[in-house]
Enzyme design. Structure first.
Site, PDB file in Angstrom:
ATOM      1  N   HIS A  68      -0.716  -2.323  -8.945  1.00  0.00           N
ATOM      2  CA  HIS A  68      -0.432  -1.550  -7.732  1.00  0.00           C
ATOM      3  C   HIS A  68       0.798  -0.683  -7.968  1.00  0.00           C
ATOM      4  O   HIS A  68       1.402  -0.719  -9.038  1.00  0.00           O
ATOM      5  CB  HIS A  68      -0.255  -2.453  -6.514  1.00  0.00           C
ATOM      6  CG  HIS A  68       0.874  -3.433  -6.615  1.00  0.00           C
ATOM      7  ND1 HIS A  68       0.845  -4.539  -7.453  1.00  0.00           N
ATOM      8  CD2 HIS A  68       2.091  -3.478  -5.992  1.00  0.00           C
ATOM      9  CE1 HIS A  68       1.969  -5.217  -7.331  1.00  0.00           C
ATOM     10  NE2 HIS A  68       2.743  -4.594  -6.452  1.00  0.00           N
ATOM     11  N   HIS A  70       3.915  -0.485  -6.617  1.00  0.00           N
ATOM     12  CA  HIS A  70       5.305  -0.888  -6.417  1.00  0.00           C
ATOM     13  C   HIS A  70       6.116  -0.715  -7.696  1.00  0.00           C
ATOM     14  O   HIS A  70       5.599  -0.884  -8.809  1.00  0.00           O
ATOM     15  CB  HIS A  70       5.376  -2.333  -5.930  1.00  0.00           C
ATOM     16  CG  HIS A  70       5.152  -2.465  -4.463  1.00  0.00           C
ATOM     17  ND1 HIS A  70       4.801  -3.657  -3.858  1.00  0.00           N
ATOM     18  CD2 HIS A  70       5.225  -1.554  -3.449  1.00  0.00           C
ATOM     19  CE1 HIS A  70       4.668  -3.472  -2.557  1.00  0.00           C
ATOM     20  NE2 HIS A  70       4.920  -2.211  -2.290  1.00  0.00           N
ATOM     21  N   ASP A  72       8.350  -2.443  -9.215  1.00  0.00           N
ATOM     22  CA  ASP A  72       8.476  -3.563 -10.156  1.00  0.00           C
ATOM     23  C   ASP A  72       7.190  -3.811 -10.932  1.00  0.00           C
ATOM     24  O   ASP A  72       7.150  -4.690 -11.796  1.00  0.00           O
ATOM     25  CB  ASP A  72       8.917  -4.836  -9.429  1.00  0.00           C
ATOM     26  CG  ASP A  72       7.958  -5.261  -8.336  1.00  0.00           C
ATOM     27  OD1 ASP A  72       7.359  -4.378  -7.699  1.00  0.00           O
ATOM     28  OD2 ASP A  72       7.802  -6.482  -8.111  1.00  0.00           O
ATOM     29  N   HIS A 408       2.513 -11.538   0.185  1.00  0.00           N
ATOM     30  CA  HIS A 408       2.345 -12.476  -0.917  1.00  0.00           C
ATOM     31  C   HIS A 408       1.827 -13.788  -0.341  1.00  0.00           C
ATOM     32  O   HIS A 408       2.152 -14.156   0.791  1.00  0.00           O
ATOM     33  CB  HIS A 408       3.675 -12.735  -1.636  1.00  0.00           C
ATOM     34  CG  HIS A 408       4.247 -11.543  -2.324  1.00  0.00           C
ATOM     35  ND1 HIS A 408       3.904 -11.186  -3.604  1.00  0.00           N
ATOM     36  CD2 HIS A 408       5.149 -10.624  -1.904  1.00  0.00           C
ATOM     37  CE1 HIS A 408       4.574 -10.096  -3.950  1.00  0.00           C
ATOM     38  NE2 HIS A 408       5.334  -9.734  -2.927  1.00  0.00           N
ATOM     39  N   HIS A 430       5.720 -13.856 -11.924  1.00  0.00           N
ATOM     40  CA  HIS A 430       6.235 -13.199 -10.723  1.00  0.00           C
ATOM     41  C   HIS A 430       6.825 -14.213  -9.751  1.00  0.00           C
ATOM     42  O   HIS A 430       6.372 -14.361  -8.616  1.00  0.00           O
ATOM     43  CB  HIS A 430       5.127 -12.385 -10.048  1.00  0.00           C
ATOM     44  CG  HIS A 430       5.649 -11.349  -9.087  1.00  0.00           C
ATOM     45  ND1 HIS A 430       6.022 -11.655  -7.802  1.00  0.00           N
ATOM     46  CD2 HIS A 430       5.861 -10.014  -9.228  1.00  0.00           C
ATOM     47  CE1 HIS A 430       6.423 -10.546  -7.180  1.00  0.00           C
ATOM     48  NE2 HIS A 430       6.336  -9.532  -8.039  1.00  0.00           N
TER      49      HIS A 430
END
Length: 779
Positions: A68, A70, A72, A408, A430
């Site tokens: 995705h 983002h 990070d 999440h 993660h």
């Protein structure tokens, strides 16, 4: 790292293991290399924010999958593509690519990574430039959800992850080994996104996020109520509310909540009394992406779009704010500002402006990474450092609250998903070290009952640059192609017909009139079909990990890059008898033989040679026979040569011919024949003399050998004690008994006296015909 072993799966994390940030993982199996994500760490700057790219040769990477948009997970992608020796292909979903370009351009401009000065006063050139971003963008390929892409033997399929718009989890298959990488995912249906999907195919390895460890979320409606109540109470006392958010993702979810709440409380909040601002350099561009991809969201959003004919992301109570110069800060307001980690940009400027007043509120709605200002302010410090001059501190008197809307999974959602995937190997990524460690312990405890069994679950939480090796023994499946497919279908039909006949016959005898098609079908379905045996060539494509099963004749069509070599065997045997005797034994064994050349007229048959070659033939005394299609027997004087193409059937037939040649001069039948036929005469006399010496019993014995070979102990031959006595009036019989099926045979007249099974009757009739043809020349 060492070269990938052919049976070893290797996992090697360059970032995002035992930490949140700079996600980047390497998978290796069967010589293929897959890279997952290429992010940066928001808490660090410059090269320190990158994954540990120096620890791996990126030129080995075949494909790179971005889960995705983002930062990070995707912010170092231009660096990888333009500043390293990476030569692979890059894939992401359509919404991710649409957002990626604007998000990364803003990242270069706003963050200190793109335009900061080092402590030594020298200019930091940045990780990549706008030109690098543009060049890398053109090389990125897009994939659709649920579509499988094959890149040189690496197959991968994207599934909805539910984290943000365009977020995907990838199921990767290499040589039968399936790996599921979840990326960041959510199993909760929120206001605009569907929950993460469970792929239909099982996985051998699950690489799963562990962001919240063993923590459990409050129900979504409770969190929404707390959010609106906190904001409402703050603005009612004249305070300002700062919600640090990522420009895309959770910001849109919170805006949907606030826009609805403001409409419901229009008397107190609406009409501009308490304005809501969305402060981001990419505000309008970001929202246009969400407005474009409405049809990729959940049913609730699509229904609103259909029913109202207006886009749900065109908000009535929210205004866009590009910079603080246009902001008139005169009263209570709500500000959603990026970036979410408060490291720089509009959100950091507003934090420093509003944090000294106790009536204001900083509301953290996302996950805060260690080392960032968002994480630091949650500790409610007395002061915070200024971004422009860290030596200057700013008092912090504002209220700080956290209500997580981070998309999440919590522990319960993560556990349920892991159980549905049922992967025997789980790799946690993660997540900070402590929450990840607690999650590992909880998972091992949950699967403790499987320990020591074939279904034992292994859980790994490696640190960055620590390799995980897993051994796998894959199951290889070959795909039938070409004419061999028709051969398989033909064999299946034969098997089905034989089973139907074998099952139906006893029922016909018991009640022939009541037999119907439904009973027939039931009998066939009761018993599984027997295995079908077909011959072909197995071709392995090591590059794409495919096995093709095909006939030799189809090899050139389906695999033109392969050349074929036909190996023919040749064996020479010395013989001390006439060719007539050898020919007689060949006929006894195989029934017939094609005559290619017969110089001495041994066989009394016309040789099958081409017309143009007849004139070139000279009488060399050769006898050349073609036996069972491919075996060639050449006899010249006392030398017999057998030639054949290697395969299972031909090897067996050739062995039989060689055995005949080696024993032809001493075989009892040869002695008996030659004792009357070795004087000088033509072939017709040899045949007539031999025929005169073999009586009825000898003929039956020859035929019975075929039955003995076919039925073994199930066949019984009934002869007189004096088996060579000539008694033409007594019938010589034989009986074949297989289970309940019996066949009685009259060998004098070569017919079946009685038989209660059609399949058995057919087999016996075939053997009688073959046996009759074999012994006819001798009778």
């Amino acid at each position: 790292m060492e070269r990938t072993n052919t049976t070893t799966f290797k996992f090697f994390s360059l970032g995002g293991s035992n930490e949140v940030g700079r996600s980047c993982h390497i998978l290796q199996y069967k010589g293929k290399t897959v890279m997952l994500d290429a992010g940066i760490h928001p808490a660090y700057q410059g090269l320190a924010s990158l994954p540990f790219y120096d620890e791996f040769d990126l030129s080995k990477v075949d494909i790179l999958l971005i889960s995705h948009f983002h930062l990070d997970h995707a912010a170092s992608l231009p660096y990888v593509m333009q500043r390293t020796n990476f030569q692979g292909r890059v894939f992401m979903t359509h919404p991710t690519k649409a957002i990626y370009r604007w998000l990364l351009r803003d990242f270069v401009r706003v963050t200190s990574i793109g335009s900061s000065s080092s402590s030594m006063g020298t200019k930091d050139e940045g990780l990549f430039s706008d030109e690098d971003l543009v060049d890398s963008f053109d090389k990125i390929e897009t994939v659709d959800y649920h579509s499988t892409v094959d890149v040189n033997g690496i197959k991968f399929t994207a599934f909805h992850a539910g984290h943000v718009l365009g977020a995907a989890m990838f199921q990767i298959e290499i040589a039968g080994l399936r790996v599921l990488f979840t990326g960041d995912y959510s199993r909760e249906v929120d206001r605009h996104l569907n929950s993460a999907e469970v792929p239909p195919l099982s996985s051998n390895v699950l690489i799963v996020e562990s962001t919240f460890g063993t923590a459990t979320h409050e129900p979504r409606l409770n969190r929404e109520r707390k959010l609106t109540q906190l904001i409402h109470s703050t603005v009612m006392r004249g305070g300002r509310v700062l919600l640090p958010v990522f420009a895309l993702g959770r910001a849109q979810e919170i805006m949907l909540i606030l826009d609805e709440y403001w409409s419901q409380h229009a008397d107190e909040l609406g009409g501009g009394q308490v304005p809501i601002f969305y402060a981001s350099n990419l505000a309008k561009k970001c929202m246009s992406v969400f407005q474009t991809y409405v049809n990729m969201m959940n049913d609730d959003i699509r229904k609103k779009f259909r029913d109202s004919q207006t886009n749900p992301f065109i908000f009535k109570n929210i205004s866009y704010l590009r910079n603080l110069e246009d902001f008139q800060d005169f009263g209570p307001s709500v500000m959603l500002a990026s970036p979410g980690m408060l490291q720089s940009g509009l959100s950091r400027d507003l934090l420093e402006r509003w944090c000294p007043e106790d009536k204001n509120l900083v509301l953290i709605t996302g996950y805060s990474i260690e080392g960032t200002m968002a994480k630091f302010i949650m500790l409610e410090p007395d002061t915070i450092p200024s971004i422009n001059n860290p030596e200057i501190t700013i008092p912090r008197r504002c209220q700080v609250e956290e209500i997580s809307f981070a998309a999440h999974v919590d522990f319960q959602e993560n556990l349920e998903f892991i159980e549905k995937i049922s992967a025997p190997n789980i790799i946690l990524v993660h997540g900070e070290a402590n929450p990840m460690g607690r999650l590992k312990s909880a998972l091992l405890s949950n699967f403790a009952s499987l320990k020591g069994t074939d279904n034992e679950v292994h859980v790994f939480n490696p640190r960055n640059c620590v390799e995980v090796d897993l051994e796998f023994q894959g199951v290889k499946v070959a795909k039938a192609v070409g004419n061999i497919v028709n051969e398989i279908y033909k064999e299946e039909n034969v098997e089905i017909k034989e089973e139907i006949a074998a099952k139906i016959e006893p029922i016909k005898e018991e009640n022939e009139d009541n037999l119907d098609s439904q009973a027939e079908k039931g009998l066939v379905d009761e018993e599984e079909h027997k295995d079908i045996v077909v011959s072909g060539i197995l071709v392995s494509d090591d590059k794409n990990f495919e096995l093709d099963f095909l006939s030799l004749s189809d090899l050139r069509e389906h695999h033109p890059d392969l050349s074929t070599t036909i190996l023919r065997e040749r064996q020479s045997v010395r013989v001390n008898c006439k060719k007539e005797l050898i020919y007689w034994h060949i006929l006894q064994m195989f029934g017939e033989a094609e005559v290619l050349q017969d110089d001495d007229r041994v066989t009394n048959q016309e040789p099958k040679v081409k017309e143009e070659s007849k004139d070139n033939l000279t009488n060399t005394g050769k006898l050349i026979l073609q036996i069972m299609g491919d075996i060639k027997l050449t006899i010249v004087n006392t030398l017999a040569v057998v030639e054949w193409t290697q395969d299972l059937m031909n090897d067996t037939v050739a062995d039989s011919i060689i055995a005949i040649l080696m024993n032809v001069d001493s075989a009892p039948a040869s002695v008996k024949l030659s004792s009357h036929s070795c004087d000088d005469h033509d072939h017709n006399n040899v045949q007539s003399n031999a025929q005169g010496k073999i009586d009825e019993v000898e003929r039956v014995k020859q035929i019975s050998r075929l039955f003995k070979e076919q039925f073994g102990d199930c066949f019984t031959l009934f002869l007189n004690k004096d088996e060579y006595a000539s008694n033409k009036e007594e019938t010589i019989t034989g009986v074949v008994t297989i289970g309940k099926s019996t066949a009685k045979i009259d060998f004098n007249n070569m017919k079946i006296l009685e038989c209660n099974s059609n399949p058995l009757k057919g087999r016996v009739e075939s053997l009688l015909n073959i046996g009759g043809n074999l012994v006819t020349p001798l009778c």
